[in-house]
Design a protein around this motif. Structure first.
Motif, PDB file in Angstrom:
ATOM      1  N   ALA A 107     -28.282  14.623  39.911  1.00 27.44           N
ATOM      2  CA  ALA A 107     -28.120  15.541  38.789  1.00 27.44           C
ATOM      3  C   ALA A 107     -27.137  16.648  39.127  1.00 27.44           C
ATOM      4  N   GLY A 108     -27.048  17.009  40.425  1.00 28.40           N
ATOM      5  CA  GLY A 108     -26.135  18.070  40.834  1.00 28.40           C
ATOM      6  C   GLY A 108     -24.685  17.711  40.597  1.00 28.40           C
ATOM      7  N   ILE A 109     -24.341  16.458  40.847  1.00 29.29           N
ATOM      8  CA  ILE A 109     -22.959  16.019  40.639  1.00 29.29           C
ATOM      9  C   ILE A 109     -22.624  16.039  39.152  1.00 29.29           C
ATOM     10  N   VAL A 110     -23.529  15.553  38.326  1.00 33.07           N
ATOM     11  CA  VAL A 110     -23.300  15.532  36.877  1.00 33.07           C
ATOM     12  C   VAL A 110     -23.149  16.962  36.351  1.00 33.07           C
ATOM     13  N   THR A 111     -24.012  17.853  36.797  1.00 29.57           N
ATOM     14  CA  THR A 111     -23.921  19.256  36.375  1.00 29.57           C
ATOM     15  C   THR A 111     -22.586  19.851  36.785  1.00 29.57           C
ATOM     16  N   TYR A 112     -22.158  19.578  38.012  1.00 32.22           N
ATOM     17  CA  TYR A 112     -20.870  20.088  38.480  1.00 32.22           C
ATOM     18  C   TYR A 112     -19.730  19.552  37.619  1.00 32.22           C
ATOM     19  N   LEU A 113     -19.733  18.256  37.315  1.00 33.70           N
ATOM     20  CA  LEU A 113     -18.658  17.657  36.536  1.00 33.70           C
ATOM     21  C   LEU A 113     -18.590  18.249  35.127  1.00 33.70           C
ATOM     22  N   ILE A 114     -19.737  18.534  34.535  1.00 38.31           N
ATOM     23  CA  ILE A 114     -19.770  19.191  33.220  1.00 38.31           C
ATOM     24  C   ILE A 114     -19.141  20.571  33.315  1.00 38.31           C
ATOM     25  N   TYR A 115     -19.565  21.337  34.318  1.00 34.48           N
ATOM     26  CA  TYR A 115     -19.018  22.686  34.516  1.00 34.48           C
ATOM     27  C   TYR A 115     -17.505  22.624  34.736  1.00 34.48           C
ATOM     28  N   ALA A 116     -17.056  21.702  35.609  1.00 29.98           N
ATOM     29  CA  ALA A 116     -15.636  21.605  35.934  1.00 29.98           C
ATOM     30  C   ALA A 116     -14.817  21.260  34.686  1.00 29.98           C
ATOM     31  N   TYR A 117     -15.327  20.335  33.876  1.00 27.32           N
ATOM     32  CA  TYR A 117     -14.614  19.988  32.644  1.00 27.32           C
ATOM     33  C   TYR A 117     -14.481  21.219  31.751  1.00 27.32           C
ATOM     34  N   GLU A 118     -15.585  21.930  31.545  1.00 30.60           N
ATOM     35  CA  GLU A 118     -15.552  23.111  30.676  1.00 30.60           C
ATOM     36  C   GLU A 118     -14.592  24.164  31.216  1.00 30.60           C
ATOM     37  N   PHE A 119     -14.564  24.334  32.525  1.00 26.32           N
ATOM     38  CA  PHE A 119     -13.700  25.334  33.145  1.00 26.32           C
ATOM     39  C   PHE A 119     -12.226  24.950  33.012  1.00 26.32           C
ATOM     40  N   TYR A 120     -11.886  23.727  33.394  1.00 23.18           N
ATOM     41  CA  TYR A 120     -10.481  23.320  33.401  1.00 23.18           C
ATOM     42  C   TYR A 120      -9.949  22.997  32.014  1.00 23.18           C
ATOM     43  N   ALA A 121     -10.803  22.611  31.089  1.00 20.84           N
ATOM     44  CA  ALA A 121     -10.344  22.315  29.724  1.00 20.84           C
ATOM     45  C   ALA A 121      -9.726  23.548  29.074  1.00 20.84           C
ATOM     46  N   ARG A 122     -10.175  24.729  29.501  1.00 19.31           N
ATOM     47  CA  ARG A 122      -9.627  25.979  28.936  1.00 19.31           C
ATOM     48  C   ARG A 122      -8.154  26.180  29.284  1.00 19.31           C
ATOM     49  N   SER A 123      -7.667  25.524  30.338  1.00 19.35           N
ATOM     50  CA  SER A 123      -6.273  25.714  30.752  1.00 19.35           C
ATOM     51  C   SER A 123      -5.313  24.795  29.978  1.00 19.35           C
ATOM     52  N   TYR A 124      -5.851  23.903  29.153  1.00 19.58           N
ATOM     53  CA  TYR A 124      -5.015  23.006  28.360  1.00 19.58           C
ATOM     54  C   TYR A 124      -4.811  23.612  26.971  1.00 19.58           C
ATOM     55  N   PRO A 125      -3.729  23.213  26.292  1.00 19.31           N
ATOM     56  CA  PRO A 125      -3.489  23.752  24.942  1.00 19.31           C
ATOM     57  C   PRO A 125      -4.631  23.421  23.981  1.00 19.31           C
ATOM     58  N   GLU A 126      -4.857  24.306  23.032  1.00 13.75           N
ATOM     59  CA  GLU A 126      -5.905  24.066  22.040  1.00 13.75           C
ATOM     60  C   GLU A 126      -5.599  22.775  21.289  1.00 13.75           C
ATOM     61  N   GLY A 127      -6.625  21.976  21.085  1.00 16.48           N
ATOM     62  CA  GLY A 127      -6.457  20.705  20.398  1.00 16.48           C
ATOM     63  C   GLY A 127      -6.090  19.553  21.319  1.00 16.48           C
ATOM     64  N   TYR A 128      -5.905  19.829  22.603  1.00 15.27           N
ATOM     65  CA  TYR A 128      -5.587  18.773  23.572  1.00 15.27           C
ATOM     66  C   TYR A 128      -6.733  17.779  23.632  1.00 15.27           C
TER      67      TYR A 128
ATOM     68  N   ASN B 175      -7.383   9.346  43.898  1.00 17.77           N
ATOM     69  CA  ASN B 175      -8.431  10.179  44.515  1.00 17.77           C
ATOM     70  C   ASN B 175      -8.717  11.468  43.750  1.00 17.77           C
ATOM     71  N   ARG B 176      -8.281  11.556  42.514  1.00 14.50           N
ATOM     72  CA  ARG B 176      -8.572  12.717  41.670  1.00 14.50           C
ATOM     73  C   ARG B 176      -9.469  12.288  40.518  1.00 14.50           C
ATOM     74  N   ILE B 177     -10.299  13.218  40.070  1.00 11.05           N
ATOM     75  CA  ILE B 177     -11.242  12.946  38.988  1.00 11.05           C
ATOM     76  C   ILE B 177     -10.648  13.448  37.673  1.00 11.05           C
ATOM     77  N   TYR B 178     -10.715  12.614  36.656  1.00 12.04           N
ATOM     78  CA  TYR B 178     -10.281  12.971  35.308  1.00 12.04           C
ATOM     79  C   TYR B 178     -11.451  12.757  34.364  1.00 12.04           C
ATOM     80  N   ILE B 179     -11.626  13.711  33.452  1.00 11.08           N
ATOM     81  CA  ILE B 179     -12.727  13.634  32.498  1.00 11.08           C
ATOM     82  C   ILE B 179     -12.164  13.811  31.095  1.00 11.08           C
ATOM     83  N   THR B 180     -12.427  12.847  30.236  1.00 11.05           N
ATOM     84  CA  THR B 180     -12.022  12.955  28.832  1.00 11.05           C
ATOM     85  C   THR B 180     -13.150  13.629  28.046  1.00 11.05           C
ATOM     86  N   ARG B 181     -12.865  13.941  26.810  1.00 13.77           N
ATOM     87  CA  ARG B 181     -13.896  14.530  25.937  1.00 13.77           C
ATOM     88  C   ARG B 181     -15.082  13.572  25.804  1.00 13.77           C
TER      89      ARG B 181
END
Length: 85
Positions: A1-22, A64-70
């Motif tokens: 569960a810790g990994i899943v929680t981290y991945l959710i947090y990371a997506y929310e954090f890094y998604a803010r650096s992309y243009p709105e509507g990305y 070796n990098r993680i990518y998360i879509t919506r």
């Protein structure tokens, strides 16, 4: 569960650096060693778990990098809810 929680947090954090509507995948910047440290597990354990999470359609791994879509993000949240019911 810790990994899943981290991945959710990371997506929310890094998604803010992309243009709105990305709508494309969001790259998680941290290396696997850093992620393992954050979630308090061994790197080898993380390296065993990430392909399982990928095969379940929760993330993509490229070079070796993680990518998360919506869509991945929504599935990760569902999975987290399953863990905590």
């Amino acid at each position: 569960a810790g990994i899943v929680t981290y991945l959710i947090y990371a997506y929310e954090f890094y998604a803010r650096s992309y243009p709105e509507g990305y709508r494309g995948p969001v790259k998680i910047i941290e290396k696997q060693t850093e992620i393992a440290h954050y979630v308090c597990i061994n790197v080898r354990t993380l390296q065993r778990v990430l392909p399982i999470i990928r095969d379940e359609g929760l993330i993509d791994i490229r070079s070796n990098r993680i990518y998360i879509t919506r869509e991945h993000y929504e599935r990760l949240k569902e999975r987290k809810n399953e863990y905590f019911q």
